[in-house]
Design a protein around this motif. Sequence first.
Motif, short mmCIF file in Angstrom:
data_model
loop_
_atom_site.label_atom_id
_atom_site.label_comp_id
_atom_site.label_asym_id
_atom_site.label_seq_id
_atom_site.Cartn_x
_atom_site.Cartn_y
_atom_site.Cartn_z
N MET A 1 0.85 -1.17 0.00
CA MET A 1 0.00 0.00 0.00
C MET A 1 0.89 1.24 0.00
O MET A 1 1.80 1.36 0.81
CB MET A 1 -0.91 -0.02 1.24
CG MET A 1 -1.81 1.19 1.34
SD MET A 1 -2.86 1.21 2.80
CE MET A 1 -4.25 0.31 2.23
N SER A 2 0.63 2.14 -0.90
CA SER A 2 1.45 3.34 -1.03
C SER A 2 1.14 4.32 0.10
O SER A 2 0.10 4.22 0.76
CB SER A 2 1.20 4.01 -2.38
OG SER A 2 -0.07 4.63 -2.38
N ARG A 4 0.31 7.34 -0.32
CA ARG A 4 -0.91 8.05 -0.74
C ARG A 4 -2.15 7.26 -0.35
O ARG A 4 -3.12 7.83 0.17
CB ARG A 4 -0.85 8.27 -2.25
CG ARG A 4 -1.98 9.09 -2.78
CD ARG A 4 -1.80 9.31 -4.26
NE ARG A 4 -2.86 10.15 -4.76
CZ ARG A 4 -2.75 10.94 -5.78
NH1 ARG A 4 -1.61 11.04 -6.43
NH2 ARG A 4 -3.77 11.67 -6.17
N ASP A 5 -2.14 5.95 -0.56
CA ASP A 5 -3.27 5.11 -0.19
C ASP A 5 -3.47 5.09 1.32
O ASP A 5 -4.60 5.14 1.81
CB ASP A 5 -3.06 3.67 -0.68
CG ASP A 5 -3.11 3.55 -2.19
OD1 ASP A 5 -3.72 4.42 -2.85
OD2 ASP A 5 -2.52 2.57 -2.71
N ARG A 6 -2.38 5.03 2.05
CA ARG A 6 -2.48 5.02 3.52
C ARG A 6 -3.06 6.33 4.04
O ARG A 6 -3.89 6.34 4.94
CB ARG A 6 -1.11 4.75 4.15
CG ARG A 6 -0.64 3.32 3.89
CD ARG A 6 0.68 3.04 4.50
NE ARG A 6 0.52 3.02 5.95
CZ ARG A 6 1.53 3.13 6.79
NH1 ARG A 6 2.77 3.27 6.36
NH2 ARG A 6 1.31 3.11 8.09
N ALA A 9 -6.74 6.54 3.43
CA ALA A 9 -7.51 5.64 4.30
C ALA A 9 -7.45 6.07 5.77
O ALA A 9 -7.93 5.33 6.64
CB ALA A 9 -6.98 4.22 4.15
#
Length: 157
Positions: A1-2, A4-6, A9
């Motif tokens: 998970m990047s 940015r994704d973290r 979220a």
Amino acid sequence: MSLRDRLAAKARRRVSFPVQVSDPTADQERAAGARTQLAVGQATGITSESIEALREAVTAADAAVEAHFVDVEFEALAPDLFEELLAANAPGGDVDQPAMRIALAAACAVDEELRDEQWWAEQFASGAWSPGELADLYYRLFTVLHYTVPAGGVSKG
């Protein structure tokens, strides 16, 4: 998970507030006695079976103490909702802390059954909540959930 994704979220902050719902005094005394018996048993070299029984007694006594408390979970509001509550409970710029505490408790409660301002108002007016509990709850709901910056993670240094 990047990264940015973290970040996308990211969850809202939560706080757990322990509430004493009954008198733990007798069970706290039993727990202290069980700990003393365990310490004496360990110091005198009694059998491992006896030590295990004493450890189980301490565990049971601790569980009895914990049963006198419940944890109430609260979650931070979205910034715009928090600002709306703040504006509604800060006439003239001064926050009406009792009213804000009621509004925040109802709005931030994770348990849907606890999202009732009238119920919280009755609870806080019942005399069962000490001034310290009320002050601590307000601090956690107002400051910890909505203003305090969380501590960083483990240092890489």
